[in-house]
Design a protein around this motif. Structure first.
Motif, PDB file in Angstrom:
ATOM      1  N   LEU A   1       0.858  -1.135   0.083  1.00 41.64           N
ATOM      2  CA  LEU A   1       0.070   0.064  -0.047  1.00 41.64           C
ATOM      3  C   LEU A   1       0.913   1.173  -0.080  1.00 41.64           C
ATOM      4  CD1 LEU A   1      -2.812   1.096   0.072  1.00 41.64           C
ATOM      5  CD2 LEU A   1      -2.695   1.180   2.589  1.00 41.64           C
ATOM      6  N   LEU A   2       0.777   1.944  -1.036  1.00 40.84           N
ATOM      7  CA  LEU A   2       1.584   3.305  -1.225  1.00 40.84           C
ATOM      8  C   LEU A   2       0.989   4.514  -0.658  1.00 40.84           C
ATOM      9  CD1 LEU A   2       2.815   3.017  -4.822  1.00 40.84           C
ATOM     10  CD2 LEU A   2       4.102   2.211  -2.847  1.00 40.84           C
ATOM     11  N   SER A   3      -0.307   4.712  -0.547  1.00 41.32           N
ATOM     12  CA  SER A   3      -1.243   5.646  -0.008  1.00 41.32           C
ATOM     13  C   SER A   3      -2.544   5.551   0.062  1.00 41.32           C
ATOM     14  CB  SER A   3      -0.780   7.139  -0.895  1.00 41.32           C
ATOM     15  OG  SER A   3      -1.372   6.837  -2.115  1.00 41.32           O
ATOM     16  N   ALA A   4      -3.188   6.170   0.952  1.00 37.75           N
ATOM     17  CA  ALA A   4      -4.741   6.265   1.190  1.00 37.75           C
ATOM     18  C   ALA A   4      -5.127   7.524   0.992  1.00 37.75           C
ATOM     19  CB  ALA A   4      -4.756   5.691   2.582  1.00 37.75           C
ATOM     20  N   MET A   5      -6.329   7.710   0.710  1.00 40.54           N
ATOM     21  CA  MET A   5      -6.894   8.879   0.462  1.00 40.54           C
ATOM     22  C   MET A   5      -6.999   9.643   1.843  1.00 40.54           C
ATOM     23  SD  MET A   5     -11.069   7.707   0.143  1.00 40.54           S
ATOM     24  CE  MET A   5     -11.843   6.810   1.728  1.00 40.54           C
ATOM     25  N   PRO A   6      -6.691  11.135   1.710  1.00 43.08           N
ATOM     26  CA  PRO A   6      -6.381  11.931   0.485  1.00 43.08           C
ATOM     27  C   PRO A   6      -5.127  11.626   0.002  1.00 43.08           C
ATOM     28  CG  PRO A   6      -6.326  13.222   2.325  1.00 43.08           C
ATOM     29  CD  PRO A   6      -6.819  12.068   2.969  1.00 43.08           C
ATOM     30  N   HIS A   7      -4.797  11.703  -1.312  1.00 48.48           N
ATOM     31  CA  HIS A   7      -3.570  11.212  -1.969  1.00 48.48           C
ATOM     32  C   HIS A   7      -2.868  12.633  -2.297  1.00 48.48           C
ATOM     33  CE1 HIS A   7      -4.897   7.225  -2.454  1.00 48.48           C
ATOM     34  NE2 HIS A   7      -5.823   7.593  -3.169  1.00 48.48           N
ATOM     35  N   ALA A   8      -1.399  12.748  -1.766  1.00 45.56           N
ATOM     36  CA  ALA A   8      -0.705  13.717  -2.061  1.00 45.56           C
ATOM     37  C   ALA A   8      -0.047  13.469  -3.606  1.00 45.56           C
ATOM     38  CB  ALA A   8       0.336  13.754  -0.861  1.00 45.56           C
ATOM     39  N   PRO A   9       0.162  14.922  -3.905  1.00 42.05           N
ATOM     40  CA  PRO A   9       0.976  14.570  -5.342  1.00 42.05           C
ATOM     41  C   PRO A   9       2.156  13.947  -5.178  1.00 42.05           C
ATOM     42  CG  PRO A   9       0.148  16.914  -4.575  1.00 42.05           C
ATOM     43  CD  PRO A   9       0.066  16.200  -3.566  1.00 42.05           C
ATOM     44  N   THR A  10       2.797  13.185  -6.101  1.00 39.68           N
ATOM     45  CA  THR A  10       2.248  13.239  -7.577  1.00 39.68           C
ATOM     46  C   THR A  10       1.470  12.174  -7.867  1.00 39.68           C
ATOM     47  OG1 THR A  10       4.235  12.433  -8.381  1.00 39.68           O
ATOM     48  CG2 THR A  10       3.929  14.991  -8.271  1.00 39.68           C
ATOM     49  N   LYS A  11       1.325  10.924  -7.205  1.00 38.65           N
ATOM     50  CA  LYS A  11       0.963   9.711  -7.366  1.00 38.65           C
ATOM     51  C   LYS A  11      -0.036   9.430  -6.538  1.00 38.65           C
ATOM     52  CE  LYS A  11       4.813   7.770  -9.788  1.00 38.65           C
ATOM     53  NZ  LYS A  11       5.773   6.451  -9.628  1.00 38.65           N
ATOM     54  N   PRO A  12      -1.277   8.780  -6.979  1.00 42.97           N
ATOM     55  CA  PRO A  12      -1.679   8.490  -8.371  1.00 42.97           C
ATOM     56  C   PRO A  12      -2.299   9.784  -9.093  1.00 42.97           C
ATOM     57  CG  PRO A  12      -3.458   8.000  -7.001  1.00 42.97           C
ATOM     58  CD  PRO A  12      -2.301   8.459  -6.117  1.00 42.97           C
ATOM     59  N   PHE A  13      -2.420  11.003  -8.476  1.00 44.36           N
ATOM     60  CA  PHE A  13      -2.621  12.098  -9.389  1.00 44.36           C
ATOM     61  C   PHE A  13      -1.859  13.221  -9.113  1.00 44.36           C
ATOM     62  CE2 PHE A  13      -6.701  10.231  -7.660  1.00 44.36           C
ATOM     63  CZ  PHE A  13      -7.208   9.531  -8.878  1.00 44.36           C
ATOM     64  N   PHE A  14      -1.396  13.614 -10.122  1.00 43.37           N
ATOM     65  CA  PHE A  14      -0.290  14.780 -10.078  1.00 43.37           C
ATOM     66  C   PHE A  14      -0.711  16.060  -9.203  1.00 43.37           C
ATOM     67  CE2 PHE A  14       2.066  18.445 -11.745  1.00 43.37           C
ATOM     68  CZ  PHE A  14       3.174  18.001 -11.931  1.00 43.37           C
ATOM     69  N   PHE A  15      -1.879  16.523  -9.219  1.00 44.47           N
ATOM     70  CA  PHE A  15      -2.171  17.479  -8.265  1.00 44.47           C
ATOM     71  C   PHE A  15      -2.823  16.979  -7.017  1.00 44.47           C
ATOM     72  CE2 PHE A  15      -2.143  19.614 -12.289  1.00 44.47           C
ATOM     73  CZ  PHE A  15      -1.393  20.747 -12.271  1.00 44.47           C
ATOM     74  N   GLY A  16      -2.970  15.736  -6.695  1.00 44.14           N
ATOM     75  CA  GLY A  16      -3.480  15.244  -5.382  1.00 44.14           C
ATOM     76  C   GLY A  16      -5.120  15.015  -5.473  1.00 44.14           C
ATOM     77  N   SER A  17      -5.494  14.553  -4.474  1.00 41.58           N
ATOM     78  CA  SER A  17      -6.772  14.281  -4.430  1.00 41.58           C
ATOM     79  C   SER A  17      -7.578  14.608  -3.194  1.00 41.58           C
ATOM     80  CB  SER A  17      -7.101  12.719  -4.444  1.00 41.58           C
ATOM     81  OG  SER A  17      -6.689  12.082  -3.069  1.00 41.58           O
ATOM     82  N   ASP A  18      -8.883  14.578  -2.998  1.00 40.01           N
ATOM     83  CA  ASP A  18      -9.651  15.068  -1.769  1.00 40.01           C
ATOM     84  C   ASP A  18      -9.854  14.142  -0.845  1.00 40.01           C
ATOM     85  OD1 ASP A  18     -11.535  13.529  -2.926  1.00 40.01           O
ATOM     86  OD2 ASP A  18     -13.068  14.942  -3.395  1.00 40.01           O
ATOM     87  N   LYS A  19     -10.602  14.165   0.169  1.00 40.85           N
ATOM     88  CA  LYS A  19     -10.882  13.290   1.076  1.00 40.85           C
ATOM     89  C   LYS A  19     -11.422  12.039   0.594  1.00 40.85           C
ATOM     90  CE  LYS A  19     -11.711  16.847   4.988  1.00 40.85           C
ATOM     91  NZ  LYS A  19     -12.416  17.522   5.887  1.00 40.85           N
ATOM     92  N   LEU A  20     -12.133  11.952  -0.448  1.00 41.53           N
ATOM     93  CA  LEU A  20     -12.779  10.666  -0.850  1.00 41.53           C
ATOM     94  C   LEU A  20     -11.891  10.117  -2.125  1.00 41.53           C
ATOM     95  CD1 LEU A  20     -16.485  12.036  -0.932  1.00 41.53           C
ATOM     96  CD2 LEU A  20     -15.463  10.742   0.677  1.00 41.53           C
ATOM     97  N   GLY A  21     -10.784  10.806  -2.432  1.00 38.75           N
ATOM     98  CA  GLY A  21      -9.939  10.238  -3.161  1.00 38.75           C
ATOM     99  C   GLY A  21     -10.086  10.631  -4.776  1.00 38.75           C
ATOM    100  N   PHE A  22     -11.089  11.585  -4.961  1.00 39.26           N
ATOM    101  CA  PHE A  22     -11.507  12.164  -6.276  1.00 39.26           C
ATOM    102  C   PHE A  22     -10.192  13.154  -6.788  1.00 39.26           C
ATOM    103  CE2 PHE A  22     -15.768  10.974  -4.860  1.00 39.26           C
ATOM    104  CZ  PHE A  22     -15.990  10.233  -5.808  1.00 39.26           C
ATOM    105  N   SER A  23      -9.914  12.878  -7.969  1.00 43.73           N
ATOM    106  CA  SER A  23      -8.827  13.775  -8.468  1.00 43.73           C
ATOM    107  C   SER A  23      -9.371  15.378  -8.369  1.00 43.73           C
ATOM    108  CB  SER A  23      -8.504  13.645  -9.789  1.00 43.73           C
ATOM    109  OG  SER A  23      -7.429  14.439 -10.309  1.00 43.73           O
ATOM    110  N   LEU A  24      -8.279  16.237  -7.572  1.00 43.45           N
ATOM    111  CA  LEU A  24      -8.630  17.577  -7.492  1.00 43.45           C
ATOM    112  C   LEU A  24      -8.473  18.355  -9.054  1.00 43.45           C
ATOM    113  CD1 LEU A  24      -6.593  18.912  -4.468  1.00 43.45           C
ATOM    114  CD2 LEU A  24      -9.107  18.680  -4.843  1.00 43.45           C
TER     115      LEU A  24
END
Length: 715
Positions: free
Chosen positions: A386-409
């Motif tokens: 397991l690399l990360s859990a929501m919210p994800h920090a930049p840059t993986k899996p999203f370059f700009f990170g995600s919100d609390k539910l894991g949706f791409s910002l």
């Protein structure tokens, strides 16, 4: 007489507050079986105000009968006013000192200071509060000192809200004073005083400062109006238990009425007394008073005066020549104007931001059907680690990170760009068009007495926070209500959008109407307007052919400022989970999701921000504020570009052309200037003319034939 007018304006202001206070209850109960009409609820609320026992504040989570209204709201009002007055005092004092000190700086230093002020003025108050909180957290982690403490029931916080709230009046007042001092130094009396040997410091203190204070008073009212709206947000961010806290805790008509009344009353009387001290209202002439609509109304001819007023408007409408109004002509003119402004790099850069952003948002929505990527748990390629859990920090899996539910910002920002920017531009356009329509009526069909009366009445709006009034009116529209079977929206999606656009437009149309009406009146006093009237030009001809082209640049600038104000209201409403188009709530007992925006517009992500979010190290959430900053800064560039194009058009150069080095092809061709006996001659002497009898022919030969023929024809 002044006292009667003062009391009349105040009573009309309180009546307006009384009518607004019942709107949330009316909108929230509309459509239910027990609902009644607006006027029935207004009449019932009026009867309750006459009963002292109804002035009770009931806590939302308390089972007791409550406490007297003023015992709760009085201390809260004092606490809020302490923060507001402290912020205004700090901001205005520092701005005055900086402006006086900047008067002695060279122009090469003042130029970057002005640019910095333009940038700071475009930064929303929430961004400043967030950045100060980031600074406070960094200092606390490094030195263990908490500068910005959050308030609670047991202790009050002053330093953090005062410092944050003081930035807006500091920047705005510093910029205004700096410009006024520069303009004042160019006046003739300053040159005269300098010729007497008085130094610059004494000129600044004794003369310039004294002359700019009455003019700065008008700007102070606008600054305080914006600061009141900012305080509504700052109190929420720093958990200040002032008027905002108790209003939201008990959102009832009586609480709304008391809150708005407490804000309106002291500022109204303060500024009215200052108006009397400065003698802002000049006495009207006897002819004006005799022919005024107000005098006819007082004499009992109200019906006749009102009939004549509407007859004048109908006559103006009949004078419009439909045949001369081409639907394509304004579009072609606007297109040519846009192309001309695109030559200015500031206007071009700001316009391209909106064109590219909105186009890409529409293209993304059409091709992906508004799809937003979501990753709750992010594993490595082997699917075990397991690399990360929501919210994800930049840059993986999203370059700009995600919100609390894991949706791409980034996906949410792209999808919401079209809703945020298009509807903000549309609301700003409706404000300007509505203000222009009523401004024409204000300038052409109202007498000076009526204009002064309306101006004073509308000026009272400056004492009510715009964001607070928008919150009061939009709360029952954007938030779902409990219907007995669950939480559902009272209005459909289309109705919510139309109502929000209407409310955010109508709140500012009176102000823009008076502003544009005064601008039209100023143009009507020009000499070329009098010439057009002598030649038989109708009112519509005067407006369409002369006034509208003259105030076109002013309308564009006003459109930009209103767009920025709409974005700020979106930000303020987003703090309270009121999103454009409606707020989606989840009441799942197994784990409810946070409130979300139905349209993914940018203010729907503002609710994610907070002190706990930043303290936990989720700095990528600042991308949300960066999107608002870019939009506001792009509009600032457009406004500045329009101003510069207008300055060039009227002959005021804002940038000198660079000198070009011209080299001769052959240095031997350069004339040699040597002093001879023929170097000194009297020009135009008859003796010189006799030396060359063909001089007149040589001069006549140099004249172009077309100019010569035109000259002979004119003879």
């Amino acid at each position: 007489m002044r006292l009667i007018r003062l009391s009349t304006y105040y009573l009309l202001g309180m009546v307006s507050i009384f009518c607004v206070s019942i709107f949330p209850q009316y909108f929230s109960t509309r459509g239910t079986p027990e609902s009644t009409g607006y006027f029935a609820q207004l009449f019932s609320f009026g009867k309750d105000l006459m009963i002292p026992e109804s002035w009770v504040y009931k806590f939302e989570r308390s089972q007791t009968g409550g406490a007297p209204m003023m015992e709760i709201m009085g201390p809260a009002f004092i606490y809020s006013m302490q923060i507001l007055l402290g912020a205004l005092l700090v901001g205005f004092s520092i701005a005055l000192l900086l402006a006086l000190g900047s008067a002695f700086l060279p122009k090469i230093v003042l130029s970057p200071i002005k640019r910095l002020l333009d940038v700071l003025e475009s930064v929303p108050d929430l961004i400043l509060a967030t950045l100060l909180q980031v600074l406070s957290i960094m200092i606390f982690k490094s030195f263990g000192v908490d500068l910005f403490r959050v308030a609670s029931f047991t202790e009050k916080a002053y330093f953090a809200p005062i410092v944050t709230l003081a930035i807006l009046p500091l920047v705005s007042m510093f910029k205004i004073l700096l410009l006024m001092i520069e303009e004042e130094f160019l006046k003739v009396y300053v040159t005269f005083v300098k010729s007497k040997g008085i130094d610059k410091f004494n000129i600044l203190i004794r003369h310039i400062l004294k002359n700019i204070m009455p003019l700065s008073f008008h700007h102070i009212k606008i600054i305080i109006w914006g600061t009141l709206s900012s305080q509504f947000i700052i109190e929420r961010v720093f958990n200040v238990h002032g008027l905002t806290f108790y209003l939201l805790d008990n959102f009832k008509p009586i609480t709304i009425f008391v809150t708005l009344g407490l804000i309106f009353t002291p500022f109204y009387f303060l500024f009215q007394l200052i108006d009397l001290w400065l003698k802002e209202d000049p006495p009207l002439s006897y002819e004006t008073r005799r022919s005024s609509w107000w005098r006819k109304w007082r004499m009992g001819n109200m019906v006749e005066a009102t009939k004549r007023f509407f007859e004048n408007i109908l006559y103006s409408l009949q004078s419009i020549n439909i045949r001369k109004i081409s639907p394509f002509r304004p579009l072609i003119s606007a297109l040519f104007t846009f192309c001309r402004h695109m030559k200015n790099w500031k206007f071009a850069l700001g316009a391209l931001f909106f064109i590219v952003t909105i186009s890409y948002s529409i293209f993304y929505s059409v091709t992906t059907d508004n799809h937003v990527d979501q990753v709750r748990l992010y594993y490595s390629e082997d699917g075990v680690k397991l690399l990360s859990a929501m919210p994800h920090a930049p840059t993986k899996p999203f370059f700009f990170g995600s919100d609390k539910l894991g949706f791409s910002l980034f996906d949410q920002l792209v999808i919401g760009a079209k809703y945020t920017l298009i509807f903000a531009l549309l609301i700003a356009l409706l404000r300007v068009l509505g203000g222009l329509l009523f401004g024409v009526i204000y300038a052409f069909h109202l007498g000076p007495r009526t204009q002064q009366w309306i101006g004073k009445l509308i000026d009272s709006i400056h004492f009510l926070p715009l964001s607070l009034v928008a919150y009061i009116l939009l709360a029952p529209i954007l938030m779902p209500a409990f219907t007995g079977f669950g939480y559902e929206f009272t209005y459909t999606f289309t109705e919510r959008i139309l109502l929000e656009m209407f409310i955010l437009t109508i709140l500012v149309v009176p102000l823009t109407s008076v502003l544009l009406g005064k601008e039209i009146k100023r143009v009507l006093d020009y000499e070329f307007i009098a010439s057009a009237r002598v030649l038989g030009g109708s009112r519509f001809h005067l407006f369409w052919r002369h006034i509208f082209p003259h105030i076109g640049a002013r309308l564009t600038i006003l459109l930009g400022t209103q767009f920025i104000q709409v974005l700020l209201i979106f930000i303020h409403l987003g703090i309270f989970k009121f999103f454009f188009g409606g707020t989606k709530l989840d009441f799942d007992p197994m784990g409810a999701d946070p409130p979300m925006s139905i349209t993914h517009e940018w203010s729907g992500l503002i609710g994610e921000l907070g002190r706990t979010t930043i303290a936990s190290g989720r700095y990528w959430y600042l991308w949300i504020l960066a999107a608002f900053m870019l939009a506001i800064f792009a509009m600032q560039l457009i406004i500045q570009g329009v101003k510069e194009v207008q300055q060039v058009k009227v002959g005021v150069l804002y940038k000198l052309p660079k000198a070009q080095n011209i080299k001769a092809k052959n240095t031997s061709e350069l004339p040699s200037y040597q002093v001879t006996k023929d170097s000194f001659k009297v020009i135009g002497n008859e003796a010189d003319r006799t030396l060359d009898p063909n001089v007149d022919k040589k001069v006549d030969r140099k004249i172009k034939p077309k100019f010569k023929r035109g000259f002979e024809r004119g003879m």
